[in-house]
Design an enzyme around this catalytic site. Sequence first.
Site, short mmCIF file in Angstrom:
data_model
loop_
_atom_site.label_atom_id
_atom_site.label_comp_id
_atom_site.label_asym_id
_atom_site.label_seq_id
_atom_site.Cartn_x
_atom_site.Cartn_y
_atom_site.Cartn_z
N ASP A 76 0.83 -1.21 0.00
CA ASP A 76 0.00 0.00 0.00
C ASP A 76 0.86 1.25 0.00
OD1 ASP A 76 0.74 -0.73 2.70
OD2 ASP A 76 -0.70 0.71 3.47
N GLU A 115 0.06 -1.23 5.62
CA GLU A 115 1.19 -0.85 6.48
C GLU A 115 1.10 0.62 6.86
OE1 GLU A 115 5.23 0.77 7.46
OE2 GLU A 115 3.87 1.35 5.85
ZN LIG Z 1 7.00 2.18 3.67
#
Ligand SMILES: [Zn+2]
Length: 389
Positions: free
Chosen positions: A78, A140
């Site tokens: 992401d 993340e």
């Molecule tokens: Zn990163």
Amino acid sequence: MAASAPSPRALELARTLVGFNTVSAHSNLALIHCIRDELARLGVKSRLSYNADRTKANLFATLGEGKPAGVILSGHTDTVPWDGQAWSVDPLGGVVRDGRLYGRGAADMKGFIATAVAHAKLFLESDAPFAVHFAFSYDEEIGCFGVRELIADLRDAGIRPLACIVGEPTSMVPAIAHKGVYRYRCCVRGKEAHSSLTPRSVNAIEMAARVVGRVRDMAERFEREEPRYEGFDVPFSTASVGQFHGGIADNVVPRDAEFRYEFRDLPTADARAMQQQVVEYAQSLEPAMQRVAPETGFRFETICEIPSFLGSADDDVTRLALRLAGEQRTTLVAFGTEAGLFKNAGIPTVVCGPGSIEQAHQPDEYVSLEQLMRCEAFMHGLARSNSLA
Ligand SMILES: [Zn+2]
């Protein structure tokens, strides 16, 4: 002979991955399926682990099935958004210009993922006595949520990797520590009243402000008293309130207030204990509030808890990364990564990847082709390694 450009395959794949819009709010499945299909063409099966509504997935794959255990190459798929940023190129365009690949995620961290995947065949054919695993996660950027599922899936499947290299942008200098990032929301319920009748009210903003003041006191105490951890830009833990909302009118004692705050704790500190202090202080205010109105009080929510990371220059995986990157020194980084979660799962971990954090999250994010070449050399070295250190 030193290469003068990244391999066409790696660069092409990096441009392809940049082309997928994988802002954390979106699905990452198209990108994950692209990598899965790429690996399937080499006969490699991928394990996908999903979020609750199956709109996002982690991918885990082993190259060198049957070898005893392996080194994880880990990256998040992401990216952060680019709304409101002034870009001179298309964030999804994968433009290559002036020795740089531009695009959202080019440095953070699709360049690394693409370089790893482009070398899948090399890892498959490698004589190295260990397997190479790919671990590519979702979510993340909003709190390292996906990788927790991935690590749980590995544990359930009995897969015990030997080591992990997290390819966050460190300019290919192995990093062995970062602080944690712990974010919370505090919601205060007071009792509203006309502002001429304050004794019959509980002012949510004023109660919230007392707790905000406590967070500030803690930040000042860290600065004054905490043992220094040299190497970080700020060598002590920090605390900060980032948002505060409350109130509806000048003459109404506010019923509701809310604020968000974070701790960035040193690897030697304990953010959960810091949060506990805040909660206990808030609880100490509640009896007086509830004497006026029993429904008043504080409620805390966790936004994210990304643990700090502390590896060691003496870990085999750090020595491996130093050797493969051709570096003598390790570094510390200022940003949070998935490294602490891998480390806490018992997997020795180091952070090392192409590009600079200076370009990550910025308009016109890029990774230099020189950095991608260094990352390729790293991958070649890994495939040729006959030991883990
Ligand atoms: Zn990163």
